[in-house]
Design a protein around this motif. Structure first.
Motif, PDB file in Angstrom:
ATOM      1  N   ARG A 146       0.636  -1.243  -0.085  1.00 30.17           N
ATOM      2  CA  ARG A 146       0.119  -0.058   0.077  1.00 30.17           C
ATOM      3  C   ARG A 146       0.881   1.233  -0.145  1.00 30.17           C
ATOM      4  O   ARG A 146       0.162   2.336  -0.393  1.00 30.17           O
ATOM      5  CB  ARG A 146      -1.168  -0.070   1.155  1.00 30.17           C
ATOM      6  N   GLY A 147       2.022   0.938   0.302  1.00 26.42           N
ATOM      7  CA  GLY A 147       2.914   2.324   0.136  1.00 26.42           C
ATOM      8  C   GLY A 147       3.158   3.056  -1.019  1.00 26.42           C
ATOM      9  O   GLY A 147       2.685   4.112  -1.088  1.00 26.42           O
ATOM     10  N   PRO A 148       3.425   2.281  -2.103  1.00 30.26           N
ATOM     11  CA  PRO A 148       3.129   2.828  -3.250  1.00 30.26           C
ATOM     12  C   PRO A 148       1.760   3.730  -3.731  1.00 30.26           C
ATOM     13  O   PRO A 148       1.859   4.623  -4.350  1.00 30.26           O
ATOM     14  CB  PRO A 148       3.590   1.799  -4.460  1.00 30.26           C
ATOM     15  N   LEU A 149       0.922   3.072  -3.278  1.00 31.03           N
ATOM     16  CA  LEU A 149      -0.662   3.489  -3.461  1.00 31.03           C
ATOM     17  C   LEU A 149      -0.733   4.967  -2.774  1.00 31.03           C
ATOM     18  O   LEU A 149      -1.325   5.802  -3.548  1.00 31.03           O
ATOM     19  CB  LEU A 149      -1.650   2.520  -3.058  1.00 31.03           C
ATOM     20  N   GLU A 150      -0.283   4.840  -1.692  1.00 30.95           N
ATOM     21  CA  GLU A 150      -0.341   6.312  -0.880  1.00 30.95           C
ATOM     22  C   GLU A 150       0.415   7.497  -1.462  1.00 30.95           C
ATOM     23  O   GLU A 150       0.193   8.342  -1.640  1.00 30.95           O
ATOM     24  CB  GLU A 150      -0.063   5.946   0.510  1.00 30.95           C
ATOM     25  N   ALA A 151       1.771   6.821  -1.883  1.00 34.35           N
ATOM     26  CA  ALA A 151       2.575   7.650  -2.564  1.00 34.35           C
ATOM     27  C   ALA A 151       2.092   8.310  -3.776  1.00 34.35           C
ATOM     28  O   ALA A 151       1.986   9.610  -3.985  1.00 34.35           O
ATOM     29  CB  ALA A 151       3.794   7.020  -3.108  1.00 34.35           C
ATOM     30  N   ASP A 185      19.054  -3.491  -3.325  1.00 34.06           N
ATOM     31  CA  ASP A 185      18.657  -3.186  -1.808  1.00 34.06           C
ATOM     32  C   ASP A 185      17.384  -2.598  -1.546  1.00 34.06           C
ATOM     33  O   ASP A 185      16.731  -3.414  -0.723  1.00 34.06           O
ATOM     34  CB  ASP A 185      19.634  -2.080  -1.561  1.00 34.06           C
ATOM     35  N   ALA A 186      16.659  -2.061  -2.529  1.00 33.35           N
ATOM     36  CA  ALA A 186      15.390  -1.926  -2.506  1.00 33.35           C
ATOM     37  C   ALA A 186      14.459  -2.894  -2.444  1.00 33.35           C
ATOM     38  O   ALA A 186      13.419  -3.193  -1.516  1.00 33.35           O
ATOM     39  CB  ALA A 186      14.985  -0.967  -3.667  1.00 33.35           C
ATOM     40  N   GLU A 187      14.951  -3.952  -3.299  1.00 34.60           N
ATOM     41  CA  GLU A 187      14.062  -5.269  -3.238  1.00 34.60           C
ATOM     42  C   GLU A 187      14.257  -6.059  -2.025  1.00 34.60           C
ATOM     43  O   GLU A 187      13.241  -6.760  -1.545  1.00 34.60           O
ATOM     44  CB  GLU A 187      14.614  -6.054  -4.382  1.00 34.60           C
ATOM     45  N   ASP A 188      15.254  -6.146  -1.313  1.00 34.77           N
ATOM     46  CA  ASP A 188      15.523  -6.815   0.016  1.00 34.77           C
ATOM     47  C   ASP A 188      14.650  -5.979   0.951  1.00 34.77           C
ATOM     48  O   ASP A 188      13.778  -6.495   1.793  1.00 34.77           O
ATOM     49  CB  ASP A 188      17.107  -6.582   0.374  1.00 34.77           C
ATOM     50  N   LEU A 189      14.755  -4.563   1.008  1.00 33.50           N
ATOM     51  CA  LEU A 189      13.714  -4.022   2.041  1.00 33.50           C
ATOM     52  C   LEU A 189      12.395  -4.059   1.845  1.00 33.50           C
ATOM     53  O   LEU A 189      11.523  -4.269   2.469  1.00 33.50           O
ATOM     54  CB  LEU A 189      14.157  -2.540   2.033  1.00 33.50           C
ATOM     55  N   ALA A 190      11.938  -4.470   0.446  1.00 33.30           N
ATOM     56  CA  ALA A 190      10.577  -4.342   0.208  1.00 33.30           C
ATOM     57  C   ALA A 190      10.065  -5.921   0.641  1.00 33.30           C
ATOM     58  O   ALA A 190       9.067  -5.858   0.951  1.00 33.30           O
ATOM     59  CB  ALA A 190      10.458  -4.532  -1.360  1.00 33.30           C
ATOM     60  N   LEU A 191      11.209  -6.614   0.930  1.00 28.83           N
ATOM     61  CA  LEU A 191      10.512  -8.082   1.416  1.00 28.83           C
ATOM     62  C   LEU A 191      10.556  -8.259   2.756  1.00 28.83           C
ATOM     63  O   LEU A 191      10.200  -9.206   3.351  1.00 28.83           O
ATOM     64  CB  LEU A 191      11.625  -9.155   0.426  1.00 28.83           C
ATOM     65  N   GLN A 223       4.925  -2.049   2.990  1.00 28.54           N
ATOM     66  CA  GLN A 223       5.895  -1.324   1.793  1.00 28.54           C
ATOM     67  C   GLN A 223       5.896  -1.821   0.389  1.00 28.54           C
ATOM     68  O   GLN A 223       5.259  -3.072   0.289  1.00 28.54           O
ATOM     69  CB  GLN A 223       7.344  -1.277   2.435  1.00 28.54           C
ATOM     70  N   GLY A 224       6.283  -1.065  -0.386  1.00 33.38           N
ATOM     71  CA  GLY A 224       6.645  -1.759  -1.977  1.00 33.38           C
ATOM     72  C   GLY A 224       7.115  -0.748  -2.778  1.00 33.38           C
ATOM     73  O   GLY A 224       7.342   0.356  -2.552  1.00 33.38           O
ATOM     74  N   ARG A 225       7.574  -1.325  -3.908  1.00 35.84           N
ATOM     75  CA  ARG A 225       8.337  -0.535  -5.042  1.00 35.84           C
ATOM     76  C   ARG A 225       7.513   0.000  -5.902  1.00 35.84           C
ATOM     77  O   ARG A 225       6.291  -0.270  -6.006  1.00 35.84           O
ATOM     78  CB  ARG A 225       9.432  -1.475  -5.586  1.00 35.84           C
ATOM     79  N   LYS A 226       8.017   0.689  -7.024  1.00 33.44           N
ATOM     80  CA  LYS A 226       7.400   1.489  -8.016  1.00 33.44           C
ATOM     81  C   LYS A 226       6.416   0.245  -8.687  1.00 33.44           C
ATOM     82  O   LYS A 226       6.911  -0.925  -8.979  1.00 33.44           O
ATOM     83  CB  LYS A 226       8.222   1.885  -8.843  1.00 33.44           C
TER      84      LYS A 226
END
Ligand SMILES: [Zn+2]
Length: 400
Positions: free
Chosen positions: A75-80, A156-162, A222-225
């Motif tokens: 939901r992070g990317p949706l809120e963004a 790194d972003a992928e790791d944090l997203a998981l 959290q999530g990515r683009k």
């Protein structure tokens, strides 16, 4: 043809002892929802694919006709998207709640539904104290806010997203320390937020007024683009969305839908139901489809409040469903279809979402009625349709 999708969030539930083994939907007086069931088809639909979390963003992606397994981004990317915040290739977008913590317990996932103005002051303070080239804080609506983590690489972003993060409404009254994410940098931010927010003036005033203080932040969702086709490209139709909830408005932006701003739409019991119905009819003048979402039935489910849940369902029926049906019948508008369904159940008994199938009813042009006359869980289980992939319901609504 015009299409209306009505979504009372979390409306369905399970039978309750307090209601003589009936559900809130069964007890609520809903002549307009029943009319949709009477005029059309009724069934059960699974909006949350197996193995996925029964979150509103997952379930509403299904309702909008997108397979969450393929397109779910957190939901992070949706809120963004709702805040028009760009997410870079190496960024991770977190939703964060301002919460109330006491004695290591999650006392309130919403800090007493803190006002947007109060939350904004606190989020600005966090940005001032903790914002740097790694983290950026953005104020959203009420307790629902955004943190962007800028990682050094997409990997790194992928790791944090998981990293596993717990939704705060799922750990009410449970230990904070046992549910912290297994990522030192996130834990550090959450702990520092407690130091910064605990003695803040905004919270001192809230405490004086007997309100829950927003004395910590909680990172999750959290999530990515995200890469997802526009609604127009996926279904060949234009549309609009009406919701007070940032993640749904964000989803609307991402899908290229018109996102209405309705004065007095709060995402809570006191929302402006009438205003939402009027905004929907306004959108329908210009667009093929409108999606109307109301959060109140879900909130009352989370609060374990049977009375408020029944009231929210009845308000949805008398102020939104009735207005839409009246518009169509008064103007003798035959070229329309109406679909009503909750995204997921939020049983007051459990005070959280479940992944169980939900009832739906659909009526309008060329839809042959089945023999179900009312709209509730029990009736829907006996209905004529059973849809295992919730995202296929949109196609069925458009084709029939
Ligand atoms: Zn929901």
């Amino acid at each position: 043809m015009k299409y209306v999708i009505l979504v009372p969030d979390g409306m369905s539930g399970v039978p309750l002892k307090e209601l003589n083994d009936r559900t809130c939907m069964e007890v609520a007086v809903t002549p307009n929802m029943d009319r949709i069931a009477y005029m059309g088809v009724v069934g059960m639909v699974t909006n949350v694919p197996k193995g996925m979390t029964p979150a509103s963003d997952v379930a509403n992606l299904s309702i909008l006709g997108y397979d969450p397994k393929k397109y779910y981004c957190g939901r992070g990317p949706l809120e963004a998207a709702n805040l028009s915040v760009e997410i870079g290739e190496s960024d991770v977008a977190f939703r964060f709640n301002t919460i109330t913590e006491a004695d290591d317990k999650m006392v309130d996932y919403s800090a007493g539904h803190i006002t947007t103005e109060e939350a904004r002051v606190l989020v600005e303070e966090l940005q001032e104290e903790l914002g740097d080239d790694k983290f950026s804080f953005y104020a959203g609506t009420s307790y629902r806010n955004l943190l962007l983590a800028h990682c050094s690489s997409p990997a790194d972003a992928e790791d944090l997203a998981l990293v596993k993060c717990f939704p705060p409404h799922d750990i009410l009254d449970q230990s904070i320390s046992k549910h912290l994410p297994k990522a030192a940098e996130l834990v550090k931010i959450m702990k520092r937020s407690k130091e910064i927010l605990s003695g803040h003036d905004v919270n001192n005033v809230r405490l004086d007024l007997g309100q829950n203080p927003a004395n910590m932040i909680w990172l999750w969702g959290q999530g990515r683009k995200i890469d997802i086709p526009l609604f127009k490209d996926a279904y060949g139709l234009t549309g609009g969305i009406i919701s007070a909830v940032d993640l749904l408005k964000g989803l609307g932006h991402i899908l290229g839908l018109e996102v209405a701003e309705v004065p007095g739409a709060t995402g809570y019991y006191d929302t402006n139901y009438e205003g939402k119905a009027e905004a929907a009819l306004d959108i329908l003048q210009r667009k093929d489809m409108v999606f109307i979402h109301v959060e109140a039935p879900d909130e009352s489910g989370h609060n374990g409040d049977i009375k408020e849940k029944i009231k929210a369902i009845e308000s949805f029926d008398s102020k939104i469903t009735s207005r839409i049906l009246k518009e169509f019948s008064e103007n003798d508008q035959k070229d329309h279809r109406v679909l009503i369904l909750p995204d997921h159940p939020t049983p007051v008994k459990k005070r959280t979402h479940t992944a169980d199938p939900v009832p739906f009813a659909m009526a309008g042009k060329d839809i042959e009625p089945d023999d179900v006359m009312v709209f509730n869980e029990r009736a829907a289980r006996a209905g004529s349709m059973k849809i295992n992939n919730g995202w296929e319901l949109m196609g069925k609504m458009l084709e029939i």
